[in-house]
Design a protein around this motif. Sequence first.
Motif, PDB file in Angstrom:
ATOM      1  N   MET A   1       2.158  84.323 -18.019  1.00 24.56           N
ATOM      2  CA  MET A   1       2.423  84.368 -16.582  1.00 24.56           C
ATOM      3  C   MET A   1       2.429  85.827 -16.152  1.00 24.56           C
ATOM      4  O   MET A   1       3.012  86.672 -16.803  1.00 24.56           O
ATOM      5  CB  MET A   1       3.788  83.730 -16.303  1.00 24.56           C
ATOM      6  CG  MET A   1       4.199  83.797 -14.855  1.00 24.56           C
ATOM      7  SD  MET A   1       5.793  83.000 -14.521  1.00 24.56           S
ATOM      8  CE  MET A   1       5.393  81.307 -14.843  1.00 24.56           C
ATOM      9  N   LEU A   4       6.052  88.343 -12.026  1.00 21.10           N
ATOM     10  CA  LEU A   4       6.390  87.766 -10.725  1.00 21.10           C
ATOM     11  C   LEU A   4       7.158  88.801  -9.928  1.00 21.10           C
ATOM     12  O   LEU A   4       8.375  88.837  -9.929  1.00 21.10           O
ATOM     13  CB  LEU A   4       7.203  86.485 -10.926  1.00 21.10           C
ATOM     14  CG  LEU A   4       6.479  85.396 -11.699  1.00 21.10           C
ATOM     15  CD1 LEU A   4       7.414  84.256 -12.032  1.00 21.10           C
ATOM     16  CD2 LEU A   4       5.295  84.896 -10.914  1.00 21.10           C
ATOM     17  N   LYS A   9       6.971  84.470  -5.071  1.00 16.21           N
ATOM     18  CA  LYS A   9       6.242  83.995  -6.247  1.00 16.21           C
ATOM     19  C   LYS A   9       7.209  83.431  -7.283  1.00 16.21           C
ATOM     20  O   LYS A   9       6.920  82.428  -7.928  1.00 16.21           O
ATOM     21  CB  LYS A   9       5.418  85.125  -6.863  1.00 16.21           C
ATOM     22  CG  LYS A   9       4.220  85.533  -6.042  1.00 16.21           C
ATOM     23  CD  LYS A   9       3.480  86.655  -6.731  1.00 16.21           C
ATOM     24  CE  LYS A   9       2.328  87.163  -5.894  1.00 16.21           C
ATOM     25  NZ  LYS A   9       1.652  88.305  -6.520  1.00 16.21           N
ATOM     26  N   ALA A  13       7.386  79.603  -8.792  1.00 13.20           N
ATOM     27  CA  ALA A  13       7.338  79.307 -10.228  1.00 13.20           C
ATOM     28  C   ALA A  13       8.544  78.485 -10.675  1.00 13.20           C
ATOM     29  O   ALA A  13       8.472  77.785 -11.682  1.00 13.20           O
ATOM     30  CB  ALA A  13       7.273  80.612 -11.022  1.00 13.20           C
ATOM     31  N   GLN A  45      11.228  85.125 -16.773  1.00 13.67           N
ATOM     32  CA  GLN A  45       9.849  84.800 -16.396  1.00 13.67           C
ATOM     33  C   GLN A  45       9.131  84.107 -17.549  1.00 13.67           C
ATOM     34  O   GLN A  45       8.350  83.178 -17.333  1.00 13.67           O
ATOM     35  CB  GLN A  45       9.114  86.054 -15.935  1.00 13.67           C
ATOM     36  CG  GLN A  45       9.643  86.557 -14.603  1.00 13.67           C
ATOM     37  CD  GLN A  45       8.961  87.826 -14.125  1.00 13.67           C
ATOM     38  OE1 GLN A  45       7.877  88.166 -14.589  1.00 13.67           O
ATOM     39  NE2 GLN A  45       9.591  88.515 -13.207  1.00 13.67           N
ATOM     40  N   GLU A  49       7.483  79.892 -18.179  1.00 12.00           N
ATOM     41  CA  GLU A  49       6.189  79.509 -18.735  1.00 12.00           C
ATOM     42  C   GLU A  49       6.300  78.249 -19.588  1.00 12.00           C
ATOM     43  O   GLU A  49       5.292  77.645 -19.942  1.00 12.00           O
ATOM     44  CB  GLU A  49       5.607  80.639 -19.586  1.00 12.00           C
ATOM     45  CG  GLU A  49       5.262  81.872 -18.796  1.00 12.00           C
ATOM     46  CD  GLU A  49       4.820  83.031 -19.687  1.00 12.00           C
ATOM     47  OE1 GLU A  49       4.669  82.836 -20.914  1.00 12.00           O
ATOM     48  OE2 GLU A  49       4.632  84.129 -19.149  1.00 12.00           O
TER      49      GLU A  49
END
Length: 83
Positions: A1, A4, A9, A13, A45, A49
Motif C-alpha cells: 500500500m 497514505l 485516503k 482504506a 498502514q 493491507e
Amino acid sequence: MANLDSKAKLRWACRRGMLELDVLFMPFVEDAYDALSEKDKGIFQRLLEGDDPDLFAWFMGHEKSDDEELDYMVQLILNRVKV
C-alpha cells in the motif's frame, strides 16, 4: 500500500467489508492516528493491507498475527477501544 499521506485516503482504506472492523478502525483513525509515531503509522498502514478474515480473527482473539509489529498494533487498537 502506498503511503497514505492524507487523512481522506486513510479513512478510505479503513472502510472494510466487515462492520466489526469498521467500528475499530474508523474511531482509531479519527482519535488516535495523528498521535502515533511515524513508525507506528507505518505499522498501522501495513495492518490495513491485511485481508479482512485475518484481521477479523486477530481482533476477535481467534488467532494471533505471526508478525510482531502487526500484533502490537492490533493490541494497541484493542486497548484503545476498551472501556
